[in-house]
Design a protein around this motif. Structure first.
Motif: not given
Lengths: 419, 460
Positions: A287, A289, B107, B109, B113, B116, B144, B146, B150, B353-354, B358
């Protein structure tokens, strides 16, 4: 019922740990991590805590206990390439946490080995899932140096710290920038100044000149690393930061570096291979992130390995914890799911960490004279559904019980029904 | 046993949520009036599709070998051997596994996002312990990255919740991780009820205790919940009185509207609670104020009170193996999910959890394997109920999705191998019968945020 009698046996084992014995593990699928590769039907002989022989037909000494592997996987124990295990019992809740060093009074001199407690419950939780060794370090300090890391076994014994001051953590990415005024522009000059302070220790301190940036204590601790006698474990993620490190190494060839993080390392894979800088990556890091991880992708480990980089696998900086070192095998399985060769992925959580941290000649392989950290598995060790049937650390078979299994047994549904 | 599900409510929830404030005069008017922030989701175009010859885990506890799955007009038509193609696009399922899409009941998400940074830390309105008035969907950033990750993990529905720093964190929302959505409304699962996120334990008392305000303790937490529900009962009575012609209605109060929705069953309660004793206390509060709890989240000690959870019909949304990061998580065991299952409970594998979202299939696989090693007999088809049917129940969307029963939305994943393993990957993901992800086209629909980043040029 068989389940509970197995427990009783295990509990008995816990009460009276057996000494290193002579054990012949017979007819396993033996992953040697060495020149012999995987021996489809192999034997492993353990004598005095070491591997004595590995091969297709090892004969049993008279006093040997025979363990039939019956084709099951037999592997070196896993080595968590980064963990905070033993640095806290509970990491949050305001409980004491020796991984959390957030001031800058002591930085490079911080020493995880002096904080390690082999009695934490996480040790038993971790070893029963096949992890036999770990590199530990504080998660953070208030400065660019995270302090000295240590290498420990999961035996839980008083002597389980086997290499103190094994590496020096240094933050040279986003986190490092926040520690030195908010900008990378200050980071490398600060790092170079610290190296000079350390090399000139103790003279400039005795002369009263003092360090440009380091306290005397930190300079003393940093000195061997600054002289190329120890490994810098560098927290960096972005391709730009990694290129800076590669250039720095070119100019300072005596210094030893490994990268922890490296989410964007795939972009500079061949340069890393040429510079001989190993990388500890997190195969789940995909990600954007952080801005230093915008190019994170799932096949990072596979791409690096293919380019010839020595790759180890561990959680990314910032996600390393004290309780889930056992998940490194799941991480490696995910590397396989995303293109990494199985042998390389398994080596990335066993042989490669040992090599990176300088103990590759005695740990991480099933070869003669190696430490007898051996695991017999009920399935493919990189499959989340698998678990060890037996775990040996330095030749001593470990009990497969923990505080968690005791809670499990206390609340087992078959017992609840009788309530 | 108290009934937990309100099927009618689930269908009407979009309207019911606002009904306590502005009661529509006639049913017809109600049908015309669009609730504020109602879903504008529309399924992506789909063609009739037949997945041929796969191993099918139907999400309801059954497994079929060499079976076909037929989808048409966004719905499951049939699962069985040798179905007639009937003009459908045929997908080769031989050697592959087919399951309902994964539903993540927990979630963040969109509200936390990637990237972070402080500007995107939108999940916890930590300004007072009761923020029942805030809605997670008003923090969700549809771009996002994420969401795309996902989907690649086989997720077709997710419930996005506010964080757990408050006693009452606000409303949660059920979303479709559809790629290319420009607004959160385009992601909202049609007619799915809102939830209210509440939190037990260490988080609220830490956040507010360190500010020297209430709650600072476990008992302060409980007083906070009870006073809020007492206030909500009074508010609801005044609304009702006004509707009955007695007096003026109270001023609109968004916090009270959410709590009132919990009291009348329109809003389902998702309660973050780790410890067995604190879950039992929460159940006692639900009895005192006569509301229902859909699920305890994290529920690290659910295995200690499986009987209570079963009696109350409360699901437990659980990690496979997280433990030790807080004292209230100290007693986590790997068998928590299978023990709840074995006790007859509604076990849900959640991510929070992002990263975990998954690969929830792997988390279920761990729980399955650990349950079996503890001597329990659980099939992989039963284990899949933890990922789809049970979370659908906890979110009250089980009439629409969560299994492959005919008539359900065609939320379907084709896996490269047995998905209860480390190596299986989602090859195809369908939402409402539309193919929204294909592994061979990795990240071909990046979020706007990812578009044009320089590294993308070197990805080929």
């Amino acid at each position: 019922m068989r389940f509970f009698s197995a427990l009783l046996l295990a509990a008995a084992a816990l009460a009276a740990p057996v000494a290193a014995e002579t054990v012949l593990i017979r007819d396993g699928r033996v992953v040697t991590n060495g020149a012999a590769g995987t021996i489809e039907s192999g034997d492993v002989l353990i004598v005095d805590g070491r591997i004595s022989a590995v091969g297709a037909n090892v004969s049993a000494p008279r006093d040997a206990r025979i363990v039939e592997a019956n084709g099951r996987f037999v592997t070196p124990g896993a080595f968590a390439a980064m963990s905070e295990i033993g640095l806290s019992e509970i990491s949050g809740s305001g409980a004491p946490n020796d991984a959390d060093l957030d001031n800058d009074d002591i930085t490079a001199a911080a020493d995880a080995g002096r904080a390690f407690n082999p009695s934490v419950t996480a040790i038993a939780v971790t070893r029963m899932e096949g992890v036999t060794r770990a590199a530990i370090a504080p998660s953070s300090t208030g400065a660019i140096f995270g302090g000295r890391g240590a290498l420990v076994t999961m035996s839980g014994e008083p002597d389980s710290l086997f290499r103190q001051s094994a590496f020096m953590v240094v933050e040279l990415g986003e986190t490092g920038a926040t520690r030195i005024g908010g900008s990378r522009a200050a980071l490398w000059p600060a790092f170079e100044a610290a190296l000079r302070d350390a090399r000139e220790y103790p003279n400039r301190y005795r002369s009263g000149q003092g360090g440009a940036i380091l306290s005397e204590l930190d300079a003393a601790a940093l000195q061997p690393f600054a002289r190329g006698q120890g490994l810098f474990l560098v927290h960096i993620e972005s391709a730009a930061d990694i290129r800076r490190l590669i250039r720095f190494k070119r100019d300072n060839p005596s210094l030893r570096f490994a990268i922890h993080g490296g989410a964007e390392a795939w972009q500079v894979a061949s340069e890393l291979a040429r510079a001989d800088i190993p990388v500890i990556v997190d195969p789940l890091s995909n990600l954007p992130d952080r801005f230093e991880r915008l190019a994170a992708r799932l096949d990072n480990a596979a791409l690096l390995e293919r380019a010839g980089v020595n790759v180890a696998i561990a959680p990314a900086p910032g996600t390393v914890d004290a309780h889930q070192a056992r998940l490194v095998l799941q991480l490696a399985g995910n590397a396989v799911a995303n293109g990494m060769d199985w042998d390389a992925a398994f080596a990335a959580v066993s042989r490669a960490p040992a090599e990176i941290f300088g103990v590759g000649s005695s740990v991480g392989r099933l070869e003669r004279n190696y430490q007898a950290d051996v695991v017999i598995w009920d399935g493919d060790p990189l499959q989340v559904t698998s678990a060890p049937d037996a775990v040996f650390i330095e030749g001593v078979e470990q009990p497969l019980v923990s505080r968690q299994t005791q809670l499990r047994d206390r609340y087992h549904p078959s017992r609840q029904a009788q309530r | 046993m108290r009934s937990r599900l309100h099927p009618v409510v689930a269908l009407l929830a979009g309207f019911a949520l606002t009904a306590c404030a502005t009661a529509p005069e006639t049913e017809e008017e109600a049908a015309d009036e669009r609730a504020p922030f109602a879903s504008t989701y529309t399924p992506r175009p789909s063609t009739p599709t037949l997945i041929r010859g796969a191993t099918v885990l139907d999400g309801n506890g059954a497994e079929f070998e060499n079976a076909d799955v037929l989808m048409r007009e966004g719905r499951i038509v049939a699962v069985g051997p040798n179905l007639s193609t009937d003009g459908a696009t045929v997908v080769d399922g031989v050697g592959r596994f087919v399951t309902p899409g994964i539903i993540d009941a927990h979630s963040h998400l969109g509200v936390y996002p990637a990237p972070s940074i402080p500007a995107t830390s939108d999940g916890n309105e930590l300004t007072q312990p009761n923020t029942a008035e805030v809605w997670a969907e008003h923090s969700v950033w549809p771009q996002d990255p994420g969401f795309q990750r996902a989907v690649a993990g086989g997720v077709t529905t997710l419930h996005v919740l506010p964080g757990s720093g408050n006693l009452f964190g606000g409303r949660g929302v059920t979303l479709r991780p559809v790629l290319g959505a420009r607004t959160v409304q385009e992601m909202k699962f049609p007619d799915a009820p809102h939830s209210l996120k509440m939190a037990c334990g260490e988080n609220p008392s830490r956040v507010y205790g360190t500010r020297n305000s209430s709650p600072a303790t476990g008992m302060g937490n409980v007083a906070g919940y009870r006073q809020a529900f007492a206030n909500a009962q009074r508010y609801a009575r005044r609304v009702q009185d006004a509707e009955d012609g007695n007096g003026e209605p109270p001023d609109r109060d968004l916090e009270m509207e959410t709590l009132g929705g919990v009291l009348n069953g329109d809003i389902i309660l998702q309660w973050h609670c780790y410890r067995a004793d604190e879950m039992a206390t929460a159940i006692e509060i639900s009895r005192e104020f006569d509301f229902e709890i859909a699920a305890f989240h994290h529920a690290v000690e659910a295995y200690k009170i499986t009987d209570l959870l079963v009696e109350e019909g409360i699901c437990a949304a659980i990690w496979a193996d997280w433990w030790g990061f807080k004292l209230e998580g100290y007693d986590g065991i790997r068998e928590n999910i299978p023990f709840v299952h074995a006790g007859g409970g509604c076990a849900v594998v959640h991510s929070d959890s992002e990263v975990g979202i998954q690969r929830l299939n792997q988390e279920a696989a761990k729980a399955l394997a650990d349950g079996r090693r503890a001597g329990l007999q659980i099939t992989r088809a039963e284990a899949w109920t933890w990922l789809s049917r049970n979370p659908a129940r906890a979110l009250q969307i089980d009439d629409e999705t969560g299994t492959l029963e005919p008539g359900r939305r065609a939320d379907v994943v084709v896996w490269s191998a047995d998905p209860l393993s480390s190596y299986a990957v989602a090859e195809r993901v369908y939402i409402d019968g539309a193919l929204i992800y294909e592994r061979s086209q990795v990240n071909d629909r990046p979020s706007d945020f990812e578009l044009g980043q320089s590294y993308r040029e070197s990805m080929q």
